[in-house]
Design a protein around this motif. Structure first.
Motif, PDB file in Angstrom:
ATOM      1  N   TYR A  17      21.911 -38.256   7.348  1.00 17.09           N
ATOM      2  CA  TYR A  17      21.332 -38.842   6.147  1.00 17.09           C
ATOM      3  C   TYR A  17      19.886 -38.396   5.907  1.00 17.09           C
ATOM      4  N   MET A  18      19.315 -37.679   6.837  1.00 16.30           N
ATOM      5  CA  MET A  18      17.908 -37.258   6.717  1.00 16.30           C
ATOM      6  C   MET A  18      17.804 -36.016   5.838  1.00 16.30           C
ATOM      7  N   GLN A  19      16.717 -35.942   5.087  1.00 18.50           N
ATOM      8  CA  GLN A  19      16.450 -34.763   4.266  1.00 18.50           C
ATOM      9  C   GLN A  19      15.865 -33.670   5.151  1.00 18.50           C
ATOM     10  N   PRO A  20      16.296 -32.420   4.957  1.00 23.48           N
ATOM     11  CA  PRO A  20      15.686 -31.335   5.741  1.00 23.48           C
ATOM     12  C   PRO A  20      14.227 -31.164   5.330  1.00 23.48           C
ATOM     13  N   PRO A  21      13.386 -30.695   6.238  1.00 23.90           N
ATOM     14  CA  PRO A  21      11.978 -30.498   5.878  1.00 23.90           C
ATOM     15  C   PRO A  21      11.847 -29.425   4.801  1.00 23.90           C
ATOM     16  N   HIS A  27       5.741 -20.333   6.401  1.00 21.83           N
ATOM     17  CA  HIS A  27       6.837 -19.994   7.312  1.00 21.83           C
ATOM     18  C   HIS A  27       7.382 -18.588   7.053  1.00 21.83           C
ATOM     19  N   LEU A  28       7.200 -18.082   5.845  1.00 18.43           N
ATOM     20  CA  LEU A  28       7.789 -16.789   5.490  1.00 18.43           C
ATOM     21  C   LEU A  28       7.293 -15.658   6.382  1.00 18.43           C
ATOM     22  N   SER A  29       6.072 -15.773   6.886  1.00 17.38           N
ATOM     23  CA  SER A  29       5.535 -14.709   7.734  1.00 17.38           C
ATOM     24  C   SER A  29       6.282 -14.617   9.062  1.00 17.38           C
ATOM     25  N   LYS A  30       7.022 -15.659   9.416  1.00 19.95           N
ATOM     26  CA  LYS A  30       7.782 -15.668  10.670  1.00 19.95           C
ATOM     27  C   LYS A  30       9.224 -15.198  10.484  1.00 19.95           C
ATOM     28  N   PHE A  31       9.647 -15.018   9.244  1.00 26.10           N
ATOM     29  CA  PHE A  31      11.038 -14.660   8.972  1.00 26.10           C
ATOM     30  C   PHE A  31      11.304 -13.181   9.241  1.00 26.10           C
ATOM     31  N   GLN A  32      12.552 -12.895   9.593  1.00 26.86           N
ATOM     32  CA  GLN A  32      12.971 -11.511   9.748  1.00 26.86           C
ATOM     33  C   GLN A  32      13.028 -10.857   8.376  1.00 26.86           C
ATOM     34  N   LEU A  33      12.921  -9.542   8.381  1.00 26.79           N
ATOM     35  CA  LEU A  33      12.931  -8.768   7.144  1.00 26.79           C
ATOM     36  C   LEU A  33      14.177  -9.070   6.304  1.00 26.79           C
ATOM     37  N   GLU A  34      15.336  -9.097   6.939  1.00 27.51           N
ATOM     38  CA  GLU A  34      16.588  -9.327   6.223  1.00 27.51           C
ATOM     39  C   GLU A  34      16.602 -10.699   5.548  1.00 27.51           C
ATOM     40  N   THR A  35      15.971 -11.683   6.181  1.00 29.01           N
ATOM     41  CA  THR A  35      15.897 -13.022   5.598  1.00 29.01           C
ATOM     42  C   THR A  35      15.045 -13.004   4.342  1.00 29.01           C
ATOM     43  N   LEU A  36      13.942 -12.277   4.381  1.00 33.37           N
ATOM     44  CA  LEU A  36      13.098 -12.163   3.191  1.00 33.37           C
ATOM     45  C   LEU A  36      13.837 -11.480   2.048  1.00 33.37           C
ATOM     46  N   PHE A  37      14.589 -10.434   2.355  1.00 32.12           N
ATOM     47  CA  PHE A  37      15.372  -9.772   1.312  1.00 32.12           C
ATOM     48  C   PHE A  37      16.440 -10.725   0.763  1.00 32.12           C
ATOM     49  N   LYS A  45      14.303 -15.948 -10.095  1.00 28.71           N
ATOM     50  CA  LYS A  45      13.477 -16.843 -10.914  1.00 28.71           C
ATOM     51  C   LYS A  45      13.018 -18.102 -10.187  1.00 28.71           C
ATOM     52  N   ASP A  46      13.151 -18.106  -8.870  1.00 29.07           N
ATOM     53  CA  ASP A  46      12.672 -19.223  -8.055  1.00 29.07           C
ATOM     54  C   ASP A  46      11.304 -18.843  -7.503  1.00 29.07           C
ATOM     55  N   VAL A  47      10.450 -19.830  -7.302  1.00 27.68           N
ATOM     56  CA  VAL A  47       9.119 -19.543  -6.766  1.00 27.68           C
ATOM     57  C   VAL A  47       9.222 -18.924  -5.368  1.00 27.68           C
ATOM     58  N   LEU A  48      10.267 -19.273  -4.608  1.00 27.98           N
ATOM     59  CA  LEU A  48      10.440 -18.675  -3.276  1.00 27.98           C
ATOM     60  C   LEU A  48      10.705 -17.175  -3.367  1.00 27.98           C
ATOM     61  N   GLN A  49      11.334 -16.728  -4.454  1.00 24.02           N
ATOM     62  CA  GLN A  49      11.539 -15.296  -4.642  1.00 24.02           C
ATOM     63  C   GLN A  49      10.183 -14.593  -4.722  1.00 24.02           C
ATOM     64  N   ALA A  50       9.260 -15.182  -5.451  1.00 22.69           N
ATOM     65  CA  ALA A  50       7.929 -14.594  -5.596  1.00 22.69           C
ATOM     66  C   ALA A  50       7.180 -14.597  -4.263  1.00 22.69           C
ATOM     67  N   TYR A  51       7.298 -15.681  -3.502  1.00 17.07           N
ATOM     68  CA  TYR A  51       6.621 -15.735  -2.203  1.00 17.07           C
ATOM     69  C   TYR A  51       7.244 -14.750  -1.215  1.00 17.07           C
ATOM     70  N   ALA A  52       8.569 -14.568  -1.272  1.00 22.41           N
ATOM     71  CA  ALA A  52       9.217 -13.574  -0.409  1.00 22.41           C
ATOM     72  C   ALA A  52       8.721 -12.175  -0.782  1.00 22.41           C
ATOM     73  N   ALA A  53       8.567 -11.911  -2.079  1.00 20.94           N
ATOM     74  CA  ALA A  53       8.052 -10.607  -2.523  1.00 20.94           C
ATOM     75  C   ALA A  53       6.630 -10.388  -2.003  1.00 20.94           C
ATOM     76  N   GLN A  54       5.807 -11.424  -2.054  1.00 22.74           N
ATOM     77  CA  GLN A  54       4.439 -11.301  -1.522  1.00 22.74           C
ATOM     78  C   GLN A  54       4.455 -10.957  -0.042  1.00 22.74           C
ATOM     79  N   GLU A  55       5.331 -11.604   0.712  1.00 19.67           N
ATOM     80  CA  GLU A  55       5.414 -11.328   2.155  1.00 19.67           C
ATOM     81  C   GLU A  55       5.925  -9.914   2.400  1.00 19.67           C
TER      82      GLU A  55
END
Length: 127
Positions: A17-21, A27-37, A45-55
């Protein structure tokens, strides 16, 4: 009443029943390359797409506007030795989901189609 028709008795653990954090952009700087892609291509069109592009830009990957692919200058760290023909590039193949050496038309100037880094920065409206 038949026992097979009854709803089984069970209780879900509270953790269900708990919401995920929330995902923090730091956190994106810790992700593997494939995860960012994956984030870039799966969340248009999601803000996370833009942050992944920045990383990705921070990791020296550049987006080619016309080819809609990510490119990076090849280096010995990528397992590519320098050639006499000039710069070599690797790209992320979204069909094979892997990095590959770019064997396109060498007369094609890859760098002219790369999106400038300023164009991928997340900008906040001042309203």
């Amino acid at each position: 009443e038949n026992a097979s028709n009854r709803e089984p008795q069970y209780q879900l653990p509270m953790c269900y029943y708990m919401q995920p954090p929330a995902l923090k952009t730091g956190h994106l700087s810790k992700f593997q390359l494939e995860t960012l892609f994956y984030i870039f291509y799966a969340l248009p069109k999601d803000v996370l797409q833009a942050y992944a592009a920045q990383e990705l830009y921070a990791r020296e990957w550049k987006f080619h506007v016309e080819l809609k692919l990510w490119f990076k200058r090849a280096s010995p760290a990528d397992g590519v030795t320098s050639s006499a023909g000039g710069m070599q590039f690797i790209y992320f193949d979204i069909n094979q989901w892997e990095r590959r050496l770019f064997n396109g038309n060498m007369n094609q100037n890859i760098t002219s189609g790369l999106l400038p880094e300023d164009d991928i920065r997340v900008k906040f409206s001042s309203s």
